[in-house]
Design an enzyme around this catalytic site. Sequence first.
Site, PDB file in Angstrom:
ATOM      1  N   THR A  89       9.314  -8.191   3.954  1.00  0.00           N
ATOM      2  CA  THR A  89      10.371  -7.766   3.024  1.00  0.00           C
ATOM      3  C   THR A  89      11.733  -8.263   3.488  1.00  0.00           C
ATOM      4  O   THR A  89      12.542  -8.737   2.694  1.00  0.00           O
ATOM      5  CB  THR A  89      10.446  -6.231   2.919  1.00  0.00           C
ATOM      6  OG1 THR A  89       9.154  -5.705   2.703  1.00  0.00           O
ATOM      7  CG2 THR A  89      11.365  -5.803   1.788  1.00  0.00           C
TER       8      THR A  89
ATOM      9  N   GLU B  66       7.861  -3.951  -3.923  1.00  0.00           N
ATOM     10  CA  GLU B  66       7.009  -4.140  -2.764  1.00  0.00           C
ATOM     11  C   GLU B  66       5.647  -4.750  -3.131  1.00  0.00           C
ATOM     12  O   GLU B  66       4.976  -4.269  -4.048  1.00  0.00           O
ATOM     13  CB  GLU B  66       6.820  -2.773  -2.070  1.00  0.00           C
ATOM     14  CG  GLU B  66       5.945  -2.784  -0.842  1.00  0.00           C
ATOM     15  CD  GLU B  66       6.426  -3.732   0.229  1.00  0.00           C
ATOM     16  OE1 GLU B  66       7.623  -3.735   0.548  1.00  0.00           O
ATOM     17  OE2 GLU B  66       5.588  -4.488   0.759  1.00  0.00           O
TER      18      GLU B  66
ATOM     19  N   ASP C 280       8.562  -9.015  -3.545  1.00  0.00           N
ATOM     20  CA  ASP C 280       9.053  -9.501  -2.253  1.00  0.00           C
ATOM     21  C   ASP C 280       8.112 -10.495  -1.580  1.00  0.00           C
ATOM     22  O   ASP C 280       8.533 -11.478  -0.995  1.00  0.00           O
ATOM     23  CB  ASP C 280       9.406  -8.336  -1.304  1.00  0.00           C
ATOM     24  CG  ASP C 280       8.249  -7.415  -0.971  1.00  0.00           C
ATOM     25  OD1 ASP C 280       7.178  -7.548  -1.583  1.00  0.00           O
ATOM     26  OD2 ASP C 280       8.429  -6.553  -0.081  1.00  0.00           O
ATOM     27  N   HIS C 281       6.801 -10.253  -1.667  1.00  0.00           N
ATOM     28  CA  HIS C 281       5.824 -11.139  -1.001  1.00  0.00           C
ATOM     29  C   HIS C 281       4.431 -10.716  -1.428  1.00  0.00           C
ATOM     30  O   HIS C 281       4.269  -9.724  -2.145  1.00  0.00           O
ATOM     31  CB  HIS C 281       5.962 -11.057   0.523  1.00  0.00           C
ATOM     32  CG  HIS C 281       5.959  -9.641   1.034  1.00  0.00           C
ATOM     33  ND1 HIS C 281       4.825  -8.871   1.088  1.00  0.00           N
ATOM     34  CD2 HIS C 281       6.974  -8.833   1.445  1.00  0.00           C
ATOM     35  CE1 HIS C 281       5.123  -7.670   1.539  1.00  0.00           C
ATOM     36  NE2 HIS C 281       6.435  -7.605   1.760  1.00  0.00           N
TER      37      HIS C 281
ATOM     38  N   HIS D 199       2.657  -0.434  -0.986  1.00  0.00           N
ATOM     39  CA  HIS D 199       2.630  -1.144   0.297  1.00  0.00           C
ATOM     40  C   HIS D 199       1.256  -0.954   0.922  1.00  0.00           C
ATOM     41  O   HIS D 199       0.656   0.109   0.780  1.00  0.00           O
ATOM     42  CB  HIS D 199       3.714  -0.566   1.223  1.00  0.00           C
ATOM     43  CG  HIS D 199       3.939  -1.372   2.472  1.00  0.00           C
ATOM     44  ND1 HIS D 199       3.007  -1.437   3.480  1.00  0.00           N
ATOM     45  CD2 HIS D 199       4.974  -2.147   2.862  1.00  0.00           C
ATOM     46  CE1 HIS D 199       3.477  -2.216   4.443  1.00  0.00           C
ATOM     47  NE2 HIS D 199       4.661  -2.672   4.090  1.00  0.00           N
TER      48      HIS D 199
HETATM   49  C1  GP9 Z   1       9.798  -1.208   5.036  1.00  0.00           C
HETATM   50  C2  GP9 Z   1       9.409  -1.904   3.807  1.00  0.00           C
HETATM   51  C3  GP9 Z   1       8.108  -2.630   3.997  1.00  0.00           C
HETATM   52  O1  GP9 Z   1      11.032  -0.608   5.026  1.00  0.00           O
HETATM   53  O2  GP9 Z   1      10.409  -2.729   3.358  1.00  0.00           O
HETATM   54  O3  GP9 Z   1       8.243  -3.710   4.782  1.00  0.00           O
HETATM   55  P1  GP9 Z   1       7.148  -4.866   4.854  1.00  0.00           P
HETATM   56  O4  GP9 Z   1       6.055  -4.396   5.733  1.00  0.00           O
HETATM   57  O5  GP9 Z   1       6.653  -5.111   3.471  1.00  0.00           O
HETATM   58  O6  GP9 Z   1       7.889  -6.009   5.392  1.00  0.00           O
HETATM   59 MN    MN Z   2       7.392  -5.718   1.648  1.00  0.00          MN
END
Ligand code: GP9
Ligand code: MN
Length: 626
Positions: A297, A253, A471-472, A412
Amino acid sequence: MLWRNRSMPLFIIATLLFGLKTYVVYRFMFDLSIENPMQEFILLFNPMASAYLIFAISVWLKPKNQMKYLRWTTLIGSLILFLNLVFYRNFTDFITIPVLFQGNNAADLTGSFLTLLHIEDIFIFADVALIWYLSKKKFDLSVRLPKRGKIAVTAVTFLLLAGNVVLAEIERPMLFVRAFDREYLVKNIGIYNYHLYDATMQTKTKAQRVFADGSEISEIETYLEETSPDNPDEKTDLYGIAEDKNVIFVSIESFQSFLFDTKINGTETTPFLNDLRHSDDTITFENFYHQTAQGKTSDSEFIVENSLYPLGRGAVYFTHAGNEYNALPEILNEEGYETSVFHANNGSFWNRDVMYDNIGYDEFYDEKSYQITPENSFGWGLEDKAFFEQSIKYLQSQEQPFYSKFITLTHHFPFELPEEKANIDQYDSNSNTLNAFFQTARYTDESLELFFQQLKNAGLYEDSIIVLMGDHYGISDFHNKAMGQFLGKEVTPYEQVQLQRVPFMVHIPGYDDGEIKEKVVGQIDVKPTLLHLLGIEENGDMTFGGNMFAEDRKDFIALRDGSFISENYVYTNELCYDRSTGEQLTDEAAKGCLPIKEKVDQDLHYSDNIIYGDLFRFYDFNENEE
Ligand code: GP9
Ligand code: MN
């Protein structure tokens, strides 16, 4: 006399107050880049024109209804502005209709929501209070106009609107056609007209599936064949190196590559990952870019599973979860793999439960599979260390070979971590977000180290390859000032693109030729790359990316907003930069970007068409397998 009492009618007062308020919010509360006086003027002009457009309609109503109308439209308009501002603080983006329908996510976002509120937001509702007060009967600020007067008031609306469109077109030619970037739209036509535009787009895209037929898919097939590098079947030394092994894919994340090798007050942020990067059994791609958009994500998951681009608006996981795909889990199922996802959040977040089912995952271990207690959860939920630890027993129960995706959560936004769990100091800048970022990144690093150890203890390590991917981004450009301070250089648009690099590491136990590769690659390449490592030939597939290890590769990585990175250039905000120096190129030198930009736009366009038209329903992947 146009109105009674000779006092200014409420619709004019509302226009001035609301227009001015909106301008102040654009100018000082959003972080819109204003490059010249013309843009500044448009930024003031468009909210005035929009406010007049909304409020002047009231002259057609009966006096009593006029007041009611003005009251409610100022309130609704202000709410739209406010919600966009809160959304912007998190995503540096504006709300689109598909995003609005992601209701589950909005509910789950409450934790972050509160941290996104600022005290000065009250200002957004100041004019609403005043309008409500002035709309009382005792002031009677309604207007009673003859028909001609009403027509005259309305005619001004059209003049203002036309003026706005002309100005916007001069400032940004073909704004509406090329509307990749919502910030341009909002700056030029305002947030309210932008929402009207977005609604039109929504209707258009819905119609696209209905009118699509099979003809376009062969055009795209030909395009992909022609634009593929000379030898798409090139087999490198690594072809099949992971054949029959398990694949443990970890989506980390919000992890950005700039974190590698950083220190806060002398302490390394990511000691485990730093060691891994330099070890013999790991191949790291240093210039690997995330390509996600509003679906965050879920977009990264979508790109990896399909080698298609995400959409410019909304999350494909929501908007097109019922489409036909030829996704990685489906392919692996056919090859005899058991496929599963581990993620300790609500199963319907990002509509995962529906999408996973459609693209063939055998199991989804969501929050219901975990023991979540007040001691082991904070921020978004179960902490990553407990998440990995509790997952091992499920992993052991998989039939081998398996493909298992793990999605972490602790690192996150807003990057919360209980003090006693932090093993590194906070950074010190004007951004609380960036300050906290290093602590949760360090936590992620520790949880990955533990995970590797647990895999070894469980006897799963030797027979698996472990793929780690960010992921980003976690730090949006809203924090550029603090980020500039940390990096010791200004975050220019070029640097902003470079900050979109996220980790991509392939860890192969027993491999001894590990290295850090410099090639420009991205999430779009993950699917063909994994298939290459697993020794699976998927000749009939339609992918926009290619094997990262191949010599002959497509010459660019496209970001969703139309920016791109190639071997020599970085292109963003319609500017061309030298990739190695970061210097902005002009005139002849900048021309090198043009042919690549054309390919980028074509790629994004065709990928969109596949999704909007659900075109894979017209294509037989098995039949096209040679
Ligand atoms: C939520 C997690 C976070 O299940 O994958 O999502 P994001 O906000 O990073 O898209
Ligand atoms: Mn994410």
